[in-house]
Enzyme design. Structure first.
Site, short mmCIF file in Angstrom:
data_model
loop_
_atom_site.label_atom_id
_atom_site.label_comp_id
_atom_site.label_asym_id
_atom_site.label_seq_id
_atom_site.Cartn_x
_atom_site.Cartn_y
_atom_site.Cartn_z
CB CYS A 187 -1.00 -0.03 1.15
SG CYS A 187 -2.37 1.14 0.93
CG HIS A 211 -3.91 -3.72 2.40
ND1 HIS A 211 -3.07 -3.29 3.40
CD2 HIS A 211 -4.49 -2.61 1.89
CE1 HIS A 211 -3.14 -1.97 3.50
NE2 HIS A 211 -4.00 -1.54 2.59
CD GLU A 246 -2.10 -6.54 4.89
OE1 GLU A 246 -2.39 -5.37 5.20
OE2 GLU A 246 -1.41 -6.84 3.90
#
Length: 214
Positions: free
Chosen positions: A89, A194, A196
């Protein structure tokens, strides 16, 4: 032993990122550890470097600058010693020459280009660009191995990195026009999305990053 250092400079969803890397290492039975750290010495000794980031470009850059020796340690690990490096990001955006969010701010300058506001051609599309979008593969990259076009990834951002050289773009999405999703050169890579938070797609990319030997 694999030693992943996630840079803690006061920005980023650090625990979520750390859990994703820990899970991927465990599932691969690769052996190793994930450390969230603000210690430049730990960055220098790590095998893989992850730079997360959320919020404004200038604030993130100032956060890095506020830690004595951190930018120098990142440059030594990533540029001099060519260790695998992943920006996430705003951490990806910091690779740029400049960020044009609320003024002009210097980035790390590791991949030439600017971070500019997203301007969808469709007025119905809201900013920030937030939620799931389908990846488009611009050209092959080791981090995208086994991840096909159309794979879903999760985004939250109002600005995007536009590299000067399109050879640095490896994946995009469509949000009222092209939005860059993955950039890289040599041992450097960055995702606007992202990993994750991107479920199977994100975990696959993390696994590829941990196996990457640029």
């Amino acid at each position: 032993m694999m030693d992943v250092a996630i840079v803690d400079y006061g920005s980023g969803n650090l625990r979520s990122a750390a859990k994703a890397f820990e899970r991927t290492i465990a599932e691969a039975n690769a052996g190793g550890r994930t450390t969230v750290t603000s210690d430049p010495a730990a960055i220098r000794s790590a095998s893989h470097i992850v730079l997360p980031g959320v919020g404004a470009f200038a604030d993130c850059k100032q956060g890095l600058e506020a830690i004595p020796g951190m930018i120098e340690a990142l440059a030594e690990a990533a540029l001099k010693n060519a260790k695998p490096f992943l920006g996430i990001c705003v951490g990806m955006q910091l690779l740029a020459s400049r960020g044009l969010e609320h003024g002009v701010h210097d980035g790390l300058g590791w991949i030439e280009g600017d971070v500019v506001a997203i301007q969808p051609k469709d007025d119905a599309l809201k900013i920030p660009h937030m939620g799931w979008n389908d990846l488009r593969v611009a050209q092959p990259h080791p981090l995208m191995a086994g991840i096909d076009a159309g794979a879903h990834a999760y985004f939250v951002h109002s600005y995007q990195f536009t590299p000067k050289d399109r050879a640095a773009i490896f994946a995009t999405v469509d949000y009222g026009g092209e939005v860059v999703a993955l950039v890289g050169r040599d041992n450097l890579a960055g995702t606007q999305f992202h990993p994750e938070k991107s479920q199977a797609t994100g975990l696959a990319l993390i696994a590829n990053f941990l196996k990457w030997r640029p």
